[in-house]
Scaffold this active site. Structure first.
Site, mmCIF file in Angstrom:
data_model
loop_
_atom_site.group_PDB
_atom_site.id
_atom_site.type_symbol
_atom_site.label_atom_id
_atom_site.label_comp_id
_atom_site.label_asym_id
_atom_site.label_seq_id
_atom_site.Cartn_x
_atom_site.Cartn_y
_atom_site.Cartn_z
ATOM 1 N N GLY A 88 0.800 -1.215 0.000
ATOM 2 C CA GLY A 88 0.000 0.000 0.000
ATOM 3 C C GLY A 88 0.830 1.260 0.000
ATOM 4 O O GLY A 88 0.448 2.269 -0.598
ATOM 5 N N ASN A 95 -6.516 3.389 10.331
ATOM 6 C CA ASN A 95 -5.828 2.194 10.802
ATOM 7 C C ASN A 95 -5.704 2.137 12.320
ATOM 8 O O ASN A 95 -5.618 1.054 12.904
ATOM 9 C CB ASN A 95 -4.430 2.111 10.172
ATOM 10 C CG ASN A 95 -3.637 3.391 10.340
ATOM 11 O OD1 ASN A 95 -4.053 4.438 9.868
ATOM 12 N ND2 ASN A 95 -2.502 3.311 11.004
ATOM 13 N N SER A 146 -3.479 -3.377 0.231
ATOM 14 C CA SER A 146 -2.326 -4.168 0.654
ATOM 15 C C SER A 146 -2.808 -5.555 1.058
ATOM 16 O O SER A 146 -3.775 -5.692 1.805
ATOM 17 C CB SER A 146 -1.618 -3.491 1.829
ATOM 18 O OG SER A 146 -0.385 -4.114 2.085
ATOM 19 N N CYS A 192 3.781 0.902 11.569
ATOM 20 C CA CYS A 192 4.650 1.290 10.455
ATOM 21 C C CYS A 192 5.698 2.306 10.887
ATOM 22 O O CYS A 192 6.096 3.165 10.118
ATOM 23 C CB CYS A 192 3.815 1.856 9.312
ATOM 24 S SG CYS A 192 2.599 0.693 8.685
#
Length: 390
Positions: free
Chosen positions: A73, A154, A202, A330
Protein backbone atom coordinates in the site's frame (compact mmCIF):
# COMPACT_ATOMS: atom_id res chain seq x y z
CA UNK A 1 -3.90 -19.89 29.61
CA UNK A 2 -2.11 -22.95 28.29
CA UNK A 3 1.68 -22.79 28.16
CA UNK A 4 2.87 -21.09 24.98
CA UNK A 5 -0.63 -20.15 23.87
CA UNK A 6 -0.84 -16.71 22.30
CA UNK A 7 -3.74 -14.42 21.49
CA UNK A 8 -3.08 -12.30 18.41
CA UNK A 9 -5.20 -9.14 18.27
CA UNK A 10 -3.15 -6.98 15.91
CA UNK A 11 -4.73 -7.74 12.54
CA UNK A 12 -4.64 -4.08 11.46
CA UNK A 13 -0.85 -4.32 11.54
CA UNK A 14 -0.74 -7.66 9.74
CA UNK A 15 -3.34 -10.38 9.52
CA UNK A 16 -1.76 -13.85 9.73
CA UNK A 17 -1.36 -15.65 6.42
CA UNK A 18 -4.40 -17.80 5.70
CA UNK A 19 -3.52 -21.50 5.26
CA UNK A 20 -5.31 -21.63 1.90
CA UNK A 21 -3.26 -18.66 0.73
CA UNK A 22 -0.01 -20.28 1.86
CA UNK A 23 -0.80 -23.27 -0.35
CA UNK A 24 -1.35 -21.02 -3.37
CA UNK A 25 1.88 -19.13 -2.70
CA UNK A 26 3.89 -22.34 -2.38
CA UNK A 27 2.51 -23.69 -5.64
CA UNK A 28 3.24 -20.42 -7.46
CA UNK A 29 6.78 -20.30 -6.05
CA UNK A 30 7.53 -23.48 -7.95
CA UNK A 31 6.61 -22.05 -11.35
CA UNK A 32 9.88 -21.70 -13.28
CA UNK A 33 8.89 -19.14 -15.90
CA UNK A 34 9.16 -15.36 -16.14
CA UNK A 35 5.73 -13.86 -16.77
CA UNK A 36 7.16 -11.77 -19.62
CA UNK A 37 8.38 -14.84 -21.54
CA UNK A 38 6.35 -16.23 -24.41
CA UNK A 39 7.05 -19.93 -23.85
CA UNK A 40 4.70 -22.24 -21.96
CA UNK A 41 6.43 -21.69 -18.63
CA UNK A 42 6.18 -17.95 -19.01
CA UNK A 43 2.53 -18.15 -20.02
CA UNK A 44 1.78 -20.21 -16.89
CA UNK A 45 3.31 -17.50 -14.70
CA UNK A 46 1.38 -14.84 -16.60
CA UNK A 47 -1.86 -16.76 -16.11
CA UNK A 48 -1.32 -16.77 -12.32
CA UNK A 49 -0.91 -12.99 -12.35
CA UNK A 50 -3.96 -12.34 -14.50
CA UNK A 51 -6.19 -14.67 -12.49
CA UNK A 52 -5.11 -12.87 -9.33
CA UNK A 53 -5.73 -9.50 -10.97
CA UNK A 54 -9.33 -10.52 -11.66
CA UNK A 55 -9.86 -11.63 -8.05
CA UNK A 56 -8.42 -8.44 -6.57
CA UNK A 57 -10.52 -6.36 -8.96
CA UNK A 58 -13.70 -8.16 -7.90
CA UNK A 59 -12.98 -7.43 -4.24
CA UNK A 60 -13.45 -3.69 -4.89
CA UNK A 61 -15.81 -3.74 -7.87
CA UNK A 62 -13.14 -2.73 -10.37
CA UNK A 63 -12.08 -3.98 -13.79
CA UNK A 64 -9.04 -6.23 -13.89
CA UNK A 65 -7.32 -4.12 -16.54
CA UNK A 66 -7.19 -1.22 -14.07
CA UNK A 67 -5.34 -3.13 -11.33
CA UNK A 68 -1.62 -2.36 -10.99
CA UNK A 69 0.36 -4.57 -8.61
CA UNK A 70 2.95 -2.93 -6.34
CA UNK A 71 5.08 -3.95 -3.36
CA UNK A 72 2.37 -2.79 -0.94
CA UNK A 73 0.00 0.00 0.00
CA UNK A 74 2.84 2.42 0.69
CA UNK A 75 4.36 2.12 -2.77
CA UNK A 76 0.91 2.33 -4.35
CA UNK A 77 0.16 5.58 -2.50
CA UNK A 78 3.60 7.00 -3.30
CA UNK A 79 3.07 6.18 -6.97
CA UNK A 80 -0.27 7.92 -7.39
CA UNK A 81 0.15 10.91 -5.05
CA UNK A 82 2.19 12.91 -7.52
CA UNK A 83 1.64 16.05 -9.62
CA UNK A 84 1.76 13.89 -12.75
CA UNK A 85 -1.38 11.92 -11.87
CA UNK A 86 -4.04 13.09 -14.32
CA UNK A 87 -6.89 12.22 -16.61
CA UNK A 88 -5.79 11.53 -20.15
CA UNK A 89 -5.69 14.72 -22.15
CA UNK A 90 -5.57 16.98 -19.10
CA UNK A 91 -2.76 18.62 -17.18
CA UNK A 92 -1.39 17.30 -13.93
CA UNK A 93 -2.60 18.41 -10.51
CA UNK A 94 -1.12 21.42 -8.76
CA UNK A 95 -2.46 21.02 -5.22
CA UNK A 96 -2.74 18.11 -2.77
CA UNK A 97 -5.26 18.02 0.08
CA UNK A 98 -4.88 15.23 2.63
CA UNK A 99 -6.79 14.32 5.76
CA UNK A 100 -5.07 15.07 9.07
CA UNK A 101 -5.48 11.46 10.24
CA UNK A 102 -4.09 9.79 7.11
CA UNK A 103 -1.55 7.00 7.21
CA UNK A 104 2.12 8.13 7.06
CA UNK A 105 2.45 6.65 3.56
CA UNK A 106 0.12 9.45 2.46
CA UNK A 107 1.22 12.25 4.78
CA UNK A 108 4.93 11.60 4.22
CA UNK A 109 4.97 9.58 1.01
CA UNK A 110 3.44 11.98 -1.51
CA UNK A 111 5.59 13.72 -4.13
CA UNK A 112 4.29 17.29 -3.85
CA UNK A 113 6.28 20.32 -2.76
CA UNK A 114 5.42 21.32 0.84
CA UNK A 115 3.89 24.64 -0.20
CA UNK A 116 1.39 22.85 -2.46
CA UNK A 117 -0.05 20.64 0.31
CA UNK A 118 -2.86 21.48 2.73
CA UNK A 119 -4.19 19.35 5.59
CA UNK A 120 -7.94 18.73 5.96
CA UNK A 121 -8.86 18.81 9.68
CA UNK A 122 -10.88 16.16 11.48
CA UNK A 123 -13.30 16.59 14.38
CA UNK A 124 -13.09 15.04 17.85
CA UNK A 125 -14.49 11.77 16.46
CA UNK A 126 -11.76 11.66 13.83
CA UNK A 127 -14.15 12.41 10.97
CA UNK A 128 -13.10 14.62 8.09
CA UNK A 129 -14.38 18.21 8.04
CA UNK A 130 -16.33 18.29 4.77
CA UNK A 131 -17.30 21.94 5.25
CA UNK A 132 -13.62 22.88 5.39
CA UNK A 133 -12.97 20.80 2.27
CA UNK A 134 -15.79 22.45 0.32
CA UNK A 135 -14.70 25.94 1.35
CA UNK A 136 -11.12 25.20 0.32
CA UNK A 137 -12.19 23.78 -3.02
CA UNK A 138 -14.43 26.78 -3.67
CA UNK A 139 -11.66 29.31 -3.14
CA UNK A 140 -9.14 27.25 -5.09
CA UNK A 141 -9.75 29.04 -8.37
CA UNK A 142 -7.84 27.46 -11.24
CA UNK A 143 -5.97 24.98 -9.05
CA UNK A 144 -6.16 21.37 -10.17
CA UNK A 145 -6.62 19.52 -6.90
CA UNK A 146 -5.91 15.94 -5.84
CA UNK A 147 -7.55 14.90 -2.56
CA UNK A 148 -6.48 11.86 -0.54
CA UNK A 149 -8.86 10.48 2.10
CA UNK A 150 -8.63 7.09 3.77
CA UNK A 151 -11.73 4.93 3.86
CA UNK A 152 -11.01 3.67 7.39
CA UNK A 153 -8.43 4.80 9.91
CA UNK A 154 -5.83 2.19 10.80
CA UNK A 155 -5.55 3.28 14.46
CA UNK A 156 -9.16 3.99 15.44
CA UNK A 157 -11.20 2.18 12.78
CA UNK A 158 -13.16 5.38 12.07
CA UNK A 159 -14.89 5.36 8.67
CA UNK A 160 -14.63 8.48 6.54
CA UNK A 161 -17.36 10.04 4.33
CA UNK A 162 -15.48 9.24 1.15
CA UNK A 163 -18.46 9.17 -1.21
CA UNK A 164 -19.61 12.62 -0.02
CA UNK A 165 -16.08 13.96 -0.38
CA UNK A 166 -15.80 12.51 -3.88
CA UNK A 167 -18.94 14.33 -5.00
CA UNK A 168 -17.50 17.61 -3.72
CA UNK A 169 -14.11 17.05 -5.28
CA UNK A 170 -15.53 16.18 -8.69
CA UNK A 171 -17.93 19.14 -8.58
CA UNK A 172 -14.86 21.36 -8.49
CA UNK A 173 -12.98 19.42 -11.16
CA UNK A 174 -10.57 17.62 -8.83
CA UNK A 175 -9.37 14.04 -8.46
CA UNK A 176 -9.68 11.84 -5.39
CA UNK A 177 -7.61 8.95 -4.05
CA UNK A 178 -8.66 6.65 -1.23
CA UNK A 179 -6.38 4.59 0.95
CA UNK A 180 -8.60 1.53 1.35
CA UNK A 181 -5.93 -0.66 2.93
CA UNK A 182 -7.67 -1.09 6.30
CA UNK A 183 -11.26 -1.13 5.06
CA UNK A 184 -11.04 -3.67 2.27
CA UNK A 185 -12.02 -7.15 3.36
CA UNK A 186 -13.75 -5.80 6.48
CA UNK A 187 -16.55 -3.75 4.91
CA UNK A 188 -17.91 -3.68 1.34
CA UNK A 189 -15.75 -1.54 -0.93
CA UNK A 190 -16.93 -0.54 -4.40
CA UNK A 191 -14.79 1.88 -6.37
CA UNK A 192 -17.70 3.02 -8.57
CA UNK A 193 -20.11 3.33 -5.66
CA UNK A 194 -17.64 5.49 -3.77
CA UNK A 195 -17.19 7.66 -6.84
CA UNK A 196 -13.42 7.86 -6.44
CA UNK A 197 -10.73 7.91 -9.10
CA UNK A 198 -8.16 5.58 -7.56
CA UNK A 199 -7.69 3.45 -4.46
CA UNK A 200 -4.80 1.56 -2.92
CA UNK A 201 -4.71 -1.85 -1.20
CA UNK A 202 -2.33 -4.17 0.65
CA UNK A 203 -2.57 -7.96 0.78
CA UNK A 204 -1.24 -8.56 4.28
CA UNK A 205 -4.22 -6.81 5.87
CA UNK A 206 -6.57 -9.51 4.57
CA UNK A 207 -4.57 -12.66 5.28
CA UNK A 208 -2.41 -12.43 2.17
CA UNK A 209 1.39 -12.27 1.84
CA UNK A 210 3.41 -9.31 3.06
CA UNK A 211 5.08 -7.20 0.40
CA UNK A 212 2.35 -7.06 -2.22
CA UNK A 213 -0.29 -4.40 -2.83
CA UNK A 214 -2.18 -2.72 -5.61
CA UNK A 215 -3.14 0.58 -7.12
CA UNK A 216 -6.60 0.36 -8.67
CA UNK A 217 -7.92 2.97 -11.09
CA UNK A 218 -11.60 3.67 -11.67
CA UNK A 219 -11.03 3.53 -15.44
CA UNK A 220 -8.26 3.35 -18.03
CA UNK A 221 -8.52 7.11 -18.62
CA UNK A 222 -5.78 8.02 -16.15
CA UNK A 223 -2.02 8.20 -16.35
CA UNK A 224 0.91 8.89 -14.03
CA UNK A 225 3.65 10.89 -15.68
CA UNK A 226 6.34 10.31 -13.04
CA UNK A 227 6.80 6.60 -12.45
CA UNK A 228 8.55 5.44 -9.28
CA UNK A 229 10.19 2.35 -10.81
CA UNK A 230 11.27 2.64 -14.41
CA UNK A 231 12.61 0.02 -16.76
CA UNK A 232 10.57 -2.54 -18.69
CA UNK A 233 6.91 -2.27 -19.52
CA UNK A 234 5.50 -4.49 -16.78
CA UNK A 235 2.16 -3.65 -15.15
CA UNK A 236 1.02 -1.71 -18.22
CA UNK A 237 3.97 0.62 -17.87
CA UNK A 238 2.99 1.85 -14.40
CA UNK A 239 5.63 -0.19 -12.56
CA UNK A 240 8.69 -1.82 -14.08
CA UNK A 241 10.36 -4.98 -12.84
CA UNK A 242 9.73 -8.71 -12.91
CA UNK A 243 6.47 -9.43 -11.13
CA UNK A 244 6.40 -11.26 -7.79
CA UNK A 245 4.24 -14.07 -9.12
CA UNK A 246 3.90 -16.00 -5.85
CA UNK A 247 2.90 -12.96 -3.79
CA UNK A 248 0.47 -11.80 -6.47
CA UNK A 249 -1.13 -15.24 -6.61
CA UNK A 250 -1.45 -15.16 -2.83
CA UNK A 251 -3.04 -11.72 -2.97
CA UNK A 252 -5.63 -13.06 -5.39
CA UNK A 253 -6.41 -16.03 -3.16
CA UNK A 254 -6.77 -13.80 -0.09
CA UNK A 255 -9.03 -11.39 -1.99
CA UNK A 256 -11.28 -14.25 -3.10
CA UNK A 257 -11.57 -15.60 0.46
CA UNK A 258 -12.20 -12.15 1.93
CA UNK A 259 -14.98 -11.39 -0.56
CA UNK A 260 -16.68 -14.76 -0.02
CA UNK A 261 -16.87 -14.30 3.77
CA UNK A 262 -17.29 -10.52 3.92
CA UNK A 263 -20.82 -10.23 5.29
CA UNK A 264 -20.50 -13.13 7.71
CA UNK A 265 -17.13 -11.94 9.04
CA UNK A 266 -18.33 -8.37 9.55
CA UNK A 267 -21.12 -9.60 11.80
CA UNK A 268 -18.93 -12.07 13.65
CA UNK A 269 -16.12 -9.60 14.29
CA UNK A 270 -18.54 -6.83 15.25
CA UNK A 271 -20.00 -9.07 17.96
CA UNK A 272 -16.55 -10.03 19.25
CA UNK A 273 -15.45 -6.39 19.30
CA UNK A 274 -18.59 -5.40 21.24
CA UNK A 275 -17.84 -8.09 23.82
CA UNK A 276 -14.19 -7.03 24.13
CA UNK A 277 -15.22 -3.39 24.62
CA UNK A 278 -17.78 -4.37 27.23
CA UNK A 279 -15.15 -6.35 29.12
CA UNK A 280 -12.76 -3.39 29.17
CA UNK A 281 -15.53 -1.09 30.45
CA UNK A 282 -16.29 -3.60 33.18
CA UNK A 283 -12.66 -3.86 34.23
CA UNK A 284 -11.93 -0.12 34.00
CA UNK A 285 -15.14 1.97 34.14
CA UNK A 286 -13.19 5.19 33.49
CA UNK A 287 -11.78 3.87 30.21
CA UNK A 288 -11.85 6.06 27.11
CA UNK A 289 -12.92 4.18 23.98
CA UNK A 290 -11.62 6.36 21.18
CA UNK A 291 -14.22 7.55 18.65
CA UNK A 292 -16.94 5.41 20.21
CA UNK A 293 -19.55 7.83 18.79
CA UNK A 294 -18.29 7.38 15.22
CA UNK A 295 -19.01 4.63 12.73
CA UNK A 296 -16.02 2.30 12.85
CA UNK A 297 -14.70 -0.87 11.30
CA UNK A 298 -16.33 -3.91 12.93
CA UNK A 299 -12.96 -5.34 13.96
CA UNK A 300 -11.25 -2.33 15.57
CA UNK A 301 -11.32 -0.44 18.83
CA UNK A 302 -8.79 1.79 20.54
CA UNK A 303 -8.92 2.51 24.25
CA UNK A 304 -7.03 4.28 27.02
CA UNK A 305 -7.20 3.69 30.76
CA UNK A 306 -6.20 6.87 32.59
CA UNK A 307 -2.81 6.48 34.24
CA UNK A 308 -1.58 3.65 32.01
CA UNK A 309 1.19 4.29 29.50
CA UNK A 310 0.96 2.40 26.23
CA UNK A 311 4.56 1.21 26.20
CA UNK A 312 4.32 -0.33 29.69
CA UNK A 313 0.89 -1.82 29.02
CA UNK A 314 1.97 -3.37 25.69
CA UNK A 315 4.84 -5.17 27.42
CA UNK A 316 2.51 -6.37 30.16
CA UNK A 317 -0.04 -7.68 27.64
CA UNK A 318 2.73 -9.34 25.65
CA UNK A 319 4.04 -11.10 28.75
CA UNK A 320 0.47 -12.25 29.40
CA UNK A 321 0.37 -13.78 25.92
CA UNK A 322 -1.69 -11.10 24.14
CA UNK A 323 -0.43 -9.16 21.11
CA UNK A 324 -1.88 -5.65 20.81
CA UNK A 325 -0.66 -2.40 19.30
CA UNK A 326 -0.46 1.22 20.32
CA UNK A 327 -1.56 2.31 16.85
CA UNK A 328 0.15 2.06 13.50
CA UNK A 329 2.80 -0.65 13.13
CA UNK A 330 4.65 1.29 10.46
CA UNK A 331 7.07 3.23 12.66
CA UNK A 332 9.99 0.81 13.05
CA UNK A 333 8.48 -0.74 16.16
CA UNK A 334 8.52 2.50 18.09
CA UNK A 335 5.81 3.49 20.54
CA UNK A 336 5.19 7.19 20.10
CA UNK A 337 2.33 9.63 20.38
CA UNK A 338 -0.15 9.31 17.56
CA UNK A 339 -0.69 12.11 15.04
CA UNK A 340 -4.21 10.70 14.59
CA UNK A 341 -5.09 11.27 18.25
CA UNK A 342 -3.44 14.70 18.16
CA UNK A 343 -5.59 15.64 15.16
CA UNK A 344 -8.68 14.53 17.10
CA UNK A 345 -7.72 16.66 20.08
CA UNK A 346 -7.30 13.75 22.50
CA UNK A 347 -5.66 14.94 25.72
CA UNK A 348 -1.91 14.16 25.46
CA UNK A 349 -1.79 12.24 28.75
CA UNK A 350 -4.56 9.94 27.51
CA UNK A 351 -3.16 9.71 23.98
CA UNK A 352 0.08 8.33 25.37
CA UNK A 353 -1.85 5.39 26.80
CA UNK A 354 -4.04 4.40 23.86
CA UNK A 355 -3.96 0.73 22.87
CA UNK A 356 -5.51 -0.79 19.76
CA UNK A 357 -7.34 -4.09 19.55
CA UNK A 358 -7.87 -5.32 15.99
CA UNK A 359 -9.55 -8.63 15.26
CA UNK A 360 -9.47 -10.76 12.14
CA UNK A 361 -10.15 -14.05 10.40
CA UNK A 362 -8.30 -16.11 13.02
CA UNK A 363 -9.88 -14.43 16.07
CA UNK A 364 -12.14 -16.58 18.23
CA UNK A 365 -14.37 -16.04 21.24
CA UNK A 366 -11.68 -17.71 23.34
CA UNK A 367 -9.25 -14.99 22.21
CA UNK A 368 -11.59 -12.33 23.56
CA UNK A 369 -11.87 -14.17 26.87
CA UNK A 370 -8.07 -14.43 27.14
CA UNK A 371 -7.75 -10.73 26.28
CA UNK A 372 -10.20 -9.83 29.05
CA UNK A 373 -8.32 -12.00 31.55
CA UNK A 374 -5.03 -10.39 30.58
CA UNK A 375 -6.58 -6.92 30.75
CA UNK A 376 -7.82 -7.58 34.27
CA UNK A 377 -4.34 -8.67 35.36
CA UNK A 378 -2.71 -5.66 33.70
CA UNK A 379 -5.10 -3.25 35.38
CA UNK A 380 -4.64 -4.95 38.74
CA UNK A 381 -0.85 -4.84 38.56
CA UNK A 382 -0.20 -1.54 36.77
CA UNK A 383 -3.19 0.65 37.48
CA UNK A 384 -4.73 -0.23 40.79
CA UNK A 385 -1.32 -0.62 42.42
CA UNK A 386 -0.33 2.83 41.16
CA UNK A 387 -3.62 4.32 42.42
CA UNK A 388 -3.17 2.83 45.89
CA UNK A 389 0.35 4.20 46.15
CA UNK A 390 -0.76 7.72 45.23
Amino acid sequence: MASGQRTYLDHNATSPLRPEVAEVVLRALQLPGNASSVHAEGRAARAEIEHAREKVARLVGARAKNVVFTSGGTEAANLVLAPGFRRLGQGGVTKLLVGAAEHPCVLNGHRFAPDTVDIIPVDSRGILDLAWLEAHLEKGGDERVLVSIQLANNETGVLQPVAEAARLVHAYGGLIHTDAVQATGKIPVDIAGLGIDVLTLSAHKIGGPKGIGALILASDQFEIAEKLIRGGGQEKGFRAGTENVAAIAGFGAAAELALASLEQEAGRLGALRAEAEAQVRRIAPDVLVVASAAERLPNTFAFAIPGLKAETALIAFDLAGVALSSGSACSSGKVKRSHVLDAMGVEPALAEGVLRVSLGWSTTHEDVIRFAEACERVVDTLYKRKASAA
